[in-house]
Design an enzyme around this catalytic site. Structure first.
Site, PDB file in Angstrom:
ATOM      1  N   ARG A  49      27.900  -5.032  11.077  1.00  0.00           N
ATOM      2  CA  ARG A  49      26.794  -5.569  10.294  1.00  0.00           C
ATOM      3  C   ARG A  49      25.442  -5.286  10.937  1.00  0.00           C
ATOM      4  NH1 ARG A  49      26.751  -5.406   5.823  1.00  0.00           N
ATOM      5  NH2 ARG A  49      24.833  -4.257   6.191  1.00  0.00           N
ATOM      6  N   LYS A  62       1.437  -4.392   8.492  1.00  0.00           N
ATOM      7  CA  LYS A  62       2.219  -5.302   7.645  1.00  0.00           C
ATOM      8  C   LYS A  62       3.701  -4.998   7.804  1.00  0.00           C
ATOM      9  CE  LYS A  62      -1.600  -5.702   4.360  1.00  0.00           C
ATOM     10  NZ  LYS A  62      -2.076  -5.431   2.989  1.00  0.00           N
ATOM     11  N   LYS A 119     -12.709  -5.603   9.760  1.00  0.00           N
ATOM     12  CA  LYS A 119     -12.508  -5.972   8.361  1.00  0.00           C
ATOM     13  C   LYS A 119     -13.531  -7.024   7.936  1.00  0.00           C
ATOM     14  CE  LYS A 119      -8.144  -6.215   7.080  1.00  0.00           C
ATOM     15  NZ  LYS A 119      -7.927  -4.973   6.300  1.00  0.00           N
ATOM     16  N   GLU A 127     -13.757  -1.354   7.549  1.00  0.00           N
ATOM     17  CA  GLU A 127     -13.363  -1.490   6.150  1.00  0.00           C
ATOM     18  C   GLU A 127     -14.592  -1.828   5.311  1.00  0.00           C
ATOM     19  OE1 GLU A 127      -9.773  -3.844   4.238  1.00  0.00           O
ATOM     20  OE2 GLU A 127     -11.463  -5.191   4.646  1.00  0.00           O
ATOM     21  N   ASP A 183     -11.665   0.210   0.638  1.00  0.00           N
ATOM     22  CA  ASP A 183     -10.699  -0.761   0.143  1.00  0.00           C
ATOM     23  C   ASP A 183     -10.895  -1.044  -1.338  1.00  0.00           C
ATOM     24  OD1 ASP A 183      -8.583  -2.666   0.443  1.00  0.00           O
ATOM     25  OD2 ASP A 183     -10.086  -4.258   0.400  1.00  0.00           O
TER      26      ASP A 183
END
Length: 303
Positions: free
Chosen positions: A102, A137, A169, A198, A219
């Site tokens: 597994r 992410k 950002k 960004e 963005d």
């Protein structure tokens, strides 16, 4: 485009050790159903067309359980597997094969899923100069593995984390009091790191370019505005004779990725490569042979 790096990360063994500890704990009670001396033969089959990724982790699972497990691969990482075909064969002690099944398949299905999705995006932008790039992410604790899978699919890795490059950002800009002050502060603290900002408007793009960044992240720009942004950045590059990476992100899908690439961006970052994962379907089928004995009539070895 850079040469694809199929070298596995340095933390494969540690990642596998954590995964085995999570699954086996203080012992695999299920594997005790098999005779301790029984040898086994198992075949892993791909149930769908996909790009293979994860061999180093698969191998490390069985190496950690029993050094006598041998694995013969039919495909290399980065190769396209055909549905219903054998991917690899295992030979070794039945208990080790059962205990590792597994965990080994979990790595294979996850990483092949990431590689296959990445490959789909790479194919859509083929013929352009645009690279498909991952993001932070990722699944906690599996970033290096997922980044490897992105490379297997033909994608390119972005920064690894918060330490090896700077991406300013909107929240950073807010905290610093503006793009100019944010860039100046970042340059003062880490002058040698790659610096990207960004931006969400053409006005912010102009401010970032004038601040002297290494890259801009455009963005959620509409395609026609994105084309204007690329023109602005290109003009700035020619004017100052310096390299500036132009990256697009936000709501990228297989439907619109080619249109975005055709605007001339250098790369497109897609969080879904490592966040929205559809695992590749694999199965393992095992046969257990009778253990060797000292009885010649039973076909075993004489001692």
């Amino acid at each position: 485009m850079p040469t694809i790096d199929f070298n596995p990360p340095a933390d494969v063994a540690d990642t596998v050790a954590r995964a085995l500890a999570e699954d086996i704990g203080d012992g695999d009670r299920n594997a005790l159903l098999a005779d301790a001396a029984a040898p086994a033969h198992a075949v892993v089959v791909a149930r769908e067309n996909a790009i293979l990724s994860g061999r180093p982790w698969f191998d490390a699972v069985f190496a950690a359980l029993d050094a006598d497990v041998r694995i013969h691969w039919r495909y290399a990482d980065g190769e396209r597997m055909r549905s219903e075909t054998p991917v690899c064969e295992l030979h070794g002690p039945a208990r080790a094969v059962l205990s590792g099944e597994r965990t080994a398949l979990n790595f294979l299905q996850l990483l092949s899923g990431v590689a296959s999705t990445t490959h789909d995006y790479v194919e859509r932008v083929k013929g352009t100069n645009t690279g498909i790039v991952d993001t932070r992410k990722t699944l906690p604790g599996l970033r290096s593995a997922q980044r490897y899978a992105v490379r297997c699919g033909g994608g390119v890795n972005h920064r690894f984390g918060l330490f090896d490059a700077i991406l300013i950002k909107e929240n950073h800009i807010m905290a610093a009091g503006g793009i100019e002050s944010a860039v100046a502060g970042a340059r003062a603290q880490s002058p040698d790191l790659f610096l990207q900002v960004e931006v969400e408007t053409l006005e912010e793009l102009d401010a970032a370019l004038e601040a002297g960044v290494d890259a801009v992240l455009l963005d959620n720009f509409a395609t026609h505005v994105l084309a204007r942004a690329v023109h602005m950045a290109d003009a700035h590059r020619r004017r100052f004779r310096r390299q500036i990476v132009i990256e697009a992100s936000g709501d990228i899908t297989l439907t619109n990725v080619r249109e975005i690439a055709d605007t001339g961006v250098d790369r497109i970052s897609i969080g879904g490569l490592t966040k929205h994962i559809r695992a590749t379907d694999f199965s393992m089928r095992m046969q257990v042979d009778a253990p060797a004995t000292g009885d010649p009539a039973a076909g075993g070895a004489q001692t």
